[in-house]
Scaffold this active site. Structure first.
Site, PDB file in Angstrom:
ATOM      1  N   SER A  48      -0.708  -3.851  -6.300  1.00 24.20           N
ATOM      2  CA  SER A  48      -1.304  -5.799  -7.041  1.00 24.20           C
ATOM      3  C   SER A  48      -1.572  -6.529  -5.838  1.00 24.20           C
ATOM      4  O   SER A  48      -1.219  -6.543  -4.837  1.00 24.20           O
ATOM      5  CB  SER A  48       0.144  -6.264  -7.507  1.00 24.20           C
ATOM      6  OG  SER A  48       1.277  -5.535  -8.482  1.00 24.20           O
ATOM      7  N   SER A  57       8.763   5.012 -11.697  1.00 26.42           N
ATOM      8  CA  SER A  57       9.487   5.369 -12.880  1.00 26.42           C
ATOM      9  C   SER A  57      10.716   5.346 -13.502  1.00 26.42           C
ATOM     10  O   SER A  57      11.251   5.931 -12.195  1.00 26.42           O
ATOM     11  CB  SER A  57       8.507   6.537 -13.388  1.00 26.42           C
ATOM     12  OG  SER A  57       9.260   7.856 -12.779  1.00 26.42           O
ATOM     13  N   ASN A  58      11.514   5.619 -14.637  1.00 28.09           N
ATOM     14  CA  ASN A  58      12.406   5.604 -15.303  1.00 28.09           C
ATOM     15  C   ASN A  58      13.155   7.603 -14.844  1.00 28.09           C
ATOM     16  O   ASN A  58      13.808   7.280 -14.533  1.00 28.09           O
ATOM     17  CB  ASN A  58      12.849   5.248 -16.666  1.00 28.09           C
ATOM     18  CG  ASN A  58      12.403   3.857 -17.169  1.00 28.09           C
ATOM     19  OD1 ASN A  58      12.294   2.944 -16.540  1.00 28.09           O
ATOM     20  ND2 ASN A  58      13.008   3.591 -18.285  1.00 28.09           N
ATOM     21  N   GLU A  69      13.281  -5.356  -2.692  1.00 31.89           N
ATOM     22  CA  GLU A  69      12.064  -5.490  -3.556  1.00 31.89           C
ATOM     23  C   GLU A  69      13.276  -5.764  -4.760  1.00 31.89           C
ATOM     24  O   GLU A  69      13.405  -6.515  -5.736  1.00 31.89           O
ATOM     25  CB  GLU A  69      11.460  -4.565  -4.201  1.00 31.89           C
ATOM     26  CG  GLU A  69       9.983  -4.428  -5.219  1.00 31.89           C
ATOM     27  CD  GLU A  69       9.637  -3.532  -4.809  1.00 31.89           C
ATOM     28  OE1 GLU A  69       8.236  -3.860  -5.899  1.00 31.89           O
ATOM     29  OE2 GLU A  69       9.547  -2.646  -6.293  1.00 31.89           O
ATOM     30  N   GLY A 101       1.030  -1.125  -0.525  1.00 28.15           N
ATOM     31  CA  GLY A 101       0.802   0.104   0.110  1.00 28.15           C
ATOM     32  C   GLY A 101       0.561   1.377  -0.030  1.00 28.15           C
ATOM     33  O   GLY A 101       1.136   2.508   0.744  1.00 28.15           O
ATOM     34  N   TYR A 102       1.246   1.388  -1.269  1.00 28.74           N
ATOM     35  CA  TYR A 102       1.919   2.199  -1.367  1.00 28.74           C
ATOM     36  C   TYR A 102       1.858   3.523  -2.120  1.00 28.74           C
ATOM     37  O   TYR A 102       1.229   5.161  -1.707  1.00 28.74           O
ATOM     38  CB  TYR A 102       3.825   2.795  -1.893  1.00 28.74           C
ATOM     39  CG  TYR A 102       4.915   1.991  -1.195  1.00 28.74           C
ATOM     40  CD1 TYR A 102       4.399   1.211   0.431  1.00 28.74           C
ATOM     41  CD2 TYR A 102       6.134   1.492  -1.490  1.00 28.74           C
ATOM     42  CE1 TYR A 102       5.464   0.901   0.992  1.00 28.74           C
ATOM     43  CE2 TYR A 102       7.091   1.272  -0.586  1.00 28.74           C
ATOM     44  CZ  TYR A 102       6.857   0.739   0.456  1.00 28.74           C
ATOM     45  OH  TYR A 102       8.175  -0.369   1.442  1.00 28.74           O
ATOM     46  N   SER A 103       1.746   3.850  -3.443  1.00 27.63           N
ATOM     47  CA  SER A 103       1.065   4.417  -4.163  1.00 27.63           C
ATOM     48  C   SER A 103      -0.346   5.241  -4.234  1.00 27.63           C
ATOM     49  O   SER A 103      -1.373   3.779  -3.601  1.00 27.63           O
ATOM     50  CB  SER A 103       0.765   4.438  -5.427  1.00 27.63           C
ATOM     51  OG  SER A 103       2.742   3.927  -6.442  1.00 27.63           O
TER      52      SER A 103
END
Length: 388
Positions: free
Chosen positions: A161, A367-368, A244, A127-129
């Site tokens: 996810s 993100s990159n 991760e 539960g991050y984003s």
């Protein structure tokens, strides 16, 4: 035979012997964009692994692991990928939550949660984003307020996810009113089978829904489910992200290699390989594979004594960009036919799914663009980007 090779042989022998009968039908199933495939059967497989002691191989024996060395863990993940065994369903608990609790959890938290993770009795999600706090994780707005012996959560998480299949979620929430950015955040373990929790699946480009939106509306979790210090959640969350990008990336690289080999064979079979531009892109893609592996080994060697540092961001950029470009190359090789579904029920084939789902690779997990900022500021020591 060295101890590492002996360990590799034992893992290979066990996998070959067990991936038979009903389990043989699971070979190659699951993974990003395909988590819907035989989920219950893959869960049963993973519990079968746990009963034989083949989950959490790198955990200390006192926590239910095998105490495998870093080299032995690399060997296991490579053999697992080479065997074609199905994608793991308990990886978030094993690779993220477990190591985090070993590093920051209390003895009571370890005793409560680690055995269930090792036995695959309880699945976890992250539960991050949030809608306004994706790669900019420090902007989270989900709140948690202390109410006696519990924390009460209000907020909204997204891109979670496997939330529908999970029993627990580790949540980064703001516990200090008026705090901003990295300050005032806490790391909480939250059960998902409580009142005040709503999980909404998000249908993706692939037509599947492994991502979810999780809404907390007065959801409660015990006060003892705070990991680390109150207000010190940022450091715990960053350590989790480091775990991760740990040893399992070697297994991921083997999976990428299998995809590349299948795509190269498709190029030969369809005649696309006669195109020098296609051959050039296949060659560059193979070089990308070797780069991913080399960087992963370098990262793991440097992180052997603890959680990986910011250098893990380099690996994230490498593999995410490689995989997205592999999906694009697959569509080039397929040609116009790659835009068509085979017929009812109009399921995607493996290359269409790869192309569509890999668009997310350069976004999730940071993100990159954010990864490049991390590398510039924390690894290279360049001046911070101007912020309002």
């Amino acid at each position: 035979m060295s101890a590492v090779e002996e360990f590799r042989t034992r893992a290979r022998t066990w996998l070959d012997a067990q991936l038979t009968g009903a389990f043989a039908e699971l070979r190659g199933l699951g993974g990003p964009g395909r988590e819907h495939e035989a989920f219950a059967e893959r869960l049963a497989w993973e519990r079968h692994m746990a009963a034989a002691g083949w989950t959490c191989v790198g955990w200390p024996e006192e926590y239910g692991g095998r105490g495998a060395t870093l080299e032995e863990q690399v060997a296991f993940h490579e053999e697992y990928a080479e065997s074609g065994a199905p994608a793991r369903v308990g990886h978030i608990g094993e690779q993220l939550v477990g190591p985090t609790l070993m590093a920051f959890g209390t003895p009571e938290q370890r005793a409560r949660f680690l055995p269930a993770i090792a036995a695959v009795d309880a699945l976890w999600c992250q539960g991050y984003s949030e809608p306004d706090a994706g790669s900019d994780l420090a902007a989270v707005r989900t709140r948690a307020e202390r109410d006696g012996d519990a924390w009460v959560l209000t907020g909204r998480k997204i891109w979670t996810s496997l939330a529908r299949e999970s029993r627990w979620c580790f949540v980064l929430a703001r516990t200090e009113p008026g705090s901003t950015r990295h300050r005032g955040l806490s790391y909480l373990l939250v059960p998902l089978d409580r009142d005040g929790v709503e999980i909404r699946p998000i249908t993706q480009l692939t037509g599947t829904a492994e991502f979810n939106e999780v809404l907390f509306d007065g959801a409660r979790t015990d006060a003892g489910n705070l990991v680390g210090e109150e207000g010190g959640g940022w450091a715990v969350a960053m350590a989790t992200l480091g775990f991760e990008r740990g040893v399992s990336t070697l297994g991921q690289q083997v999976g990428f290699r299998r995809e590349w080999e299948a795509l190269a064979a498709l190029a030969v079979r369809t005649g696309a390989a006669r195109d020098p531009l296609i051959r050039d892109r296949l060659t560059r893609s193979w070089i990308g594979l070797e780069t991913i592996r080399g960087n992963a080994l370098r990262m793991l060697e440097g992180a052997a004594a603890g959680a990986p540092g910011p250098e893990a961001s380099i690996g994230k950029i490498y593999w995410a960009t490689f995989h997205r470009e592999l999906g694009e190359l697959a569509m080039e090789i397929r040609g116009a036919g790659g835009t068509l579904a085979a017929g009812a029920p109009y399921d995607l084939d493996e290359w269409q799914r790869l192309f569509l789902f890999s668009r997310a690779d350069t976004l999730y997990g940071g993100s990159n663009e954010i990864q490049r900022n991390i590398i510039a500021e924390r690894v290279l020591g360049l001046p911070r980007e101007a912020r309002p």
